[in-house]
Scaffold this motif. Sequence first.
Motif, PDB file in Angstrom:
ATOM      1  N   ARG A 105      39.081   7.339  22.010  1.00 34.68           N
ATOM      2  CA  ARG A 105      38.219   8.521  22.027  1.00 34.68           C
ATOM      3  C   ARG A 105      37.718   8.721  23.452  1.00 34.68           C
ATOM      4  N   VAL A 106      37.900   9.913  23.986  1.00 33.98           N
ATOM      5  CA  VAL A 106      37.518  10.155  25.374  1.00 33.98           C
ATOM      6  C   VAL A 106      36.688  11.428  25.483  1.00 33.98           C
ATOM      7  N   ALA A 107      35.690  11.394  26.345  1.00 38.08           N
ATOM      8  CA  ALA A 107      34.922  12.583  26.703  1.00 38.08           C
ATOM      9  C   ALA A 107      35.424  13.088  28.049  1.00 38.08           C
ATOM     10  N   LEU A 108      35.353  14.403  28.252  1.00 35.59           N
ATOM     11  CA  LEU A 108      35.922  15.013  29.452  1.00 35.59           C
ATOM     12  C   LEU A 108      34.869  15.797  30.230  1.00 35.59           C
ATOM     13  N   VAL A 109      34.960  15.712  31.545  1.00 33.92           N
ATOM     14  CA  VAL A 109      34.208  16.576  32.445  1.00 33.92           C
ATOM     15  C   VAL A 109      35.210  17.266  33.348  1.00 33.92           C
ATOM     16  N   THR A 110      35.099  18.579  33.491  1.00 29.70           N
ATOM     17  CA  THR A 110      35.988  19.299  34.399  1.00 29.70           C
ATOM     18  C   THR A 110      35.188  20.311  35.213  1.00 29.70           C
ATOM     19  N   PRO A 111      35.687  20.653  36.408  1.00 23.38           N
ATOM     20  CA  PRO A 111      35.080  21.741  37.171  1.00 23.38           C
ATOM     21  C   PRO A 111      35.707  23.092  36.821  1.00 23.38           C
ATOM     22  N   TYR A 112      36.672  23.081  35.902  1.00 21.60           N
ATOM     23  CA  TYR A 112      37.539  24.233  35.661  1.00 21.60           C
ATOM     24  C   TYR A 112      36.882  25.331  34.824  1.00 21.60           C
ATOM     25  N   THR A 113      37.654  26.426  34.706  1.00 21.91           N
ATOM     26  CA  THR A 113      37.346  27.477  33.740  1.00 21.91           C
ATOM     27  C   THR A 113      37.696  26.977  32.340  1.00 21.91           C
ATOM     28  N   VAL A 114      37.311  27.749  31.338  1.00 25.85           N
ATOM     29  CA  VAL A 114      37.545  27.321  29.959  1.00 25.85           C
ATOM     30  C   VAL A 114      39.032  27.200  29.654  1.00 25.85           C
ATOM     31  N   SER A 115      39.865  28.082  30.188  1.00 24.84           N
ATOM     32  CA  SER A 115      41.293  28.049  29.850  1.00 24.84           C
ATOM     33  C   SER A 115      41.965  26.801  30.426  1.00 24.84           C
ATOM     34  N   VAL A 116      41.626  26.431  31.650  1.00 21.98           N
ATOM     35  CA  VAL A 116      42.212  25.230  32.245  1.00 21.98           C
ATOM     36  C   VAL A 116      41.680  23.985  31.530  1.00 21.98           C
ATOM     37  N   THR A 117      40.408  24.000  31.179  1.00 22.84           N
ATOM     38  CA  THR A 117      39.817  22.876  30.452  1.00 22.84           C
ATOM     39  C   THR A 117      40.499  22.679  29.102  1.00 22.84           C
ATOM     40  N   ARG A 118      40.755  23.761  28.405  1.00 22.11           N
ATOM     41  CA  ARG A 118      41.415  23.651  27.097  1.00 22.11           C
ATOM     42  C   ARG A 118      42.816  23.057  27.243  1.00 22.11           C
ATOM     43  N   ALA A 119      43.498  23.391  28.329  1.00 22.48           N
ATOM     44  CA  ALA A 119      44.836  22.830  28.555  1.00 22.48           C
ATOM     45  C   ALA A 119      44.758  21.316  28.749  1.00 22.48           C
ATOM     46  N   LEU A 120      43.720  20.829  29.406  1.00 19.38           N
ATOM     47  CA  LEU A 120      43.531  19.386  29.544  1.00 19.38           C
ATOM     48  C   LEU A 120      43.265  18.748  28.180  1.00 19.38           C
ATOM     49  N   GLU A 121      42.417  19.386  27.381  1.00 20.83           N
ATOM     50  CA  GLU A 121      42.133  18.857  26.042  1.00 20.83           C
ATOM     51  C   GLU A 121      43.418  18.747  25.221  1.00 20.83           C
ATOM     52  N   GLU A 122      44.268  19.757  25.314  1.00 21.68           N
ATOM     53  CA  GLU A 122      45.526  19.744  24.561  1.00 21.68           C
ATOM     54  C   GLU A 122      46.449  18.634  25.048  1.00 21.68           C
ATOM     55  N   TYR A 123      46.477  18.408  26.342  1.00 22.06           N
ATOM     56  CA  TYR A 123      47.319  17.351  26.913  1.00 22.06           C
ATOM     57  C   TYR A 123      46.873  15.980  26.415  1.00 22.06           C
ATOM     58  N   VAL A 124      45.590  15.723  26.466  1.00 20.47           N
ATOM     59  CA  VAL A 124      45.063  14.434  26.022  1.00 20.47           C
ATOM     60  C   VAL A 124      45.305  14.250  24.524  1.00 20.47           C
ATOM     61  N   ALA A 125      45.083  15.321  23.750  1.00 23.54           N
ATOM     62  CA  ALA A 125      45.306  15.241  22.307  1.00 23.54           C
ATOM     63  C   ALA A 125      46.776  14.998  21.990  1.00 23.54           C
ATOM     64  N   GLU A 126      47.667  15.602  22.769  1.00 22.43           N
ATOM     65  CA  GLU A 126      49.100  15.396  22.562  1.00 22.43           C
ATOM     66  C   GLU A 126      49.466  13.923  22.708  1.00 22.43           C
ATOM     67  N   ALA A 127      48.728  13.218  23.565  1.00 22.16           N
ATOM     68  CA  ALA A 127      48.990  11.794  23.780  1.00 22.16           C
ATOM     69  C   ALA A 127      48.380  10.928  22.681  1.00 22.16           C
ATOM     70  N   GLY A 128      47.678  11.550  21.736  1.00 20.51           N
ATOM     71  CA  GLY A 128      47.116  10.798  20.617  1.00 20.51           C
ATOM     72  C   GLY A 128      45.699  10.308  20.831  1.00 20.51           C
ATOM     73  N   THR A 129      45.028  10.811  21.857  1.00 18.46           N
ATOM     74  CA  THR A 129      43.642  10.423  22.124  1.00 18.46           C
ATOM     75  C   THR A 129      42.703  11.528  21.650  1.00 18.46           C
ATOM     76  N   VAL A 130      41.654  11.147  20.943  1.00 19.92           N
ATOM     77  CA  VAL A 130      40.693  12.114  20.410  1.00 19.92           C
ATOM     78  C   VAL A 130      39.699  12.512  21.513  1.00 19.92           C
ATOM     79  N   VAL A 131      39.521  13.808  21.703  1.00 18.92           N
ATOM     80  CA  VAL A 131      38.522  14.311  22.641  1.00 18.92           C
ATOM     81  C   VAL A 131      37.213  14.494  21.880  1.00 18.92           C
ATOM     82  N   THR A 132      36.204  13.710  22.232  1.00 13.03           N
ATOM     83  CA  THR A 132      34.947  13.723  21.490  1.00 13.03           C
ATOM     84  C   THR A 132      33.940  14.728  22.040  1.00 13.03           C
ATOM     85  N   GLY A 133      34.098  15.111  23.286  1.00 13.89           N
ATOM     86  CA  GLY A 133      33.174  16.055  23.895  1.00 13.89           C
ATOM     87  C   GLY A 133      33.697  16.508  25.231  1.00 13.89           C
TER      88      GLY A 133
END
Length: 272
Positions: A132-160
């Motif tokens: 389970r991982v929490a994320l901080v980004t400096p990005y816009t929402v669209s770029v941030t969502r792409a990171l969330e999808e990448y991490v989820a694709e690897a099987g890691t849960v994004v908690t926040g």
Amino acid sequence: MSSLDISFLGGPRPQRGVGVVAPFDFALDRELWRWVPDEVSLHLTRTPFVPVEVSLDLARIVSEHETLSDGVRTLTAIAPEVVAYACTSGSFVGGIAGERAMCEAMTRSGAVPSVTTSGALLEALTELGVRRVALVTPYTVSVTRALEEYVAEAGTVVTGCAFMGLTRHIWKVPYRDVADMARQAVRRPADALFISCTNLPTYDVIPQLEAELRIPVLSANQVTMWAALRRLGTRAVGPYQALIDPAARIDPAARGGTALPDVPDVPEQEQQ
């Protein structure tokens, strides 16, 4: 006047090279060097300038295989032993398959092992046993969502996730703002925190956040250097932090007693 005999110095010491391809707007060369031991040299090159702000479009442009291959070829004359692509968004924008293809393209061009920031992130999550991982980004929402999808694709849960909505001058963000975003991101229990973007300063804040949050804190530049140096069979250096110092790692079974309480999701406008 007699000359000074300096033959006893025996130097200079042999250096091992790490080639780094960075986006044209990368401003934190000095931060990368801080994780590097004395016997290793960094050799940086940048992608060509394009008049595009930080976005998914820019991530795709600076990660095109031809652009990466050109960057790697500029480094071959100095014979680095490994090449790293120091860009988080550029290496997650195509998903896991896209990241692997980028490494293959760089390796073909330089005939040396290759790593990317986003590939190094997944490697670090595996190393630390993070589910389970929490994320901080400096990005816009669209770029941030792409990171969330990448991490989820690897099987890691994004908690926040907390993001800043920036499209330029990311390297100017102060540590105080990074720490505030980190605290927002971990309102739900997580096994680790990842601070994204190689242009976001993080070196000095990592040990302090680990002590406060009681979980490993990873950052884009940290995982990039850790993974590249690992390919050389050597270790990154730096102040007490879980990724590069096993003594700093908290037993995952013990995290349950130190995790922050579960709270409802924070609306996006409050996270920015």
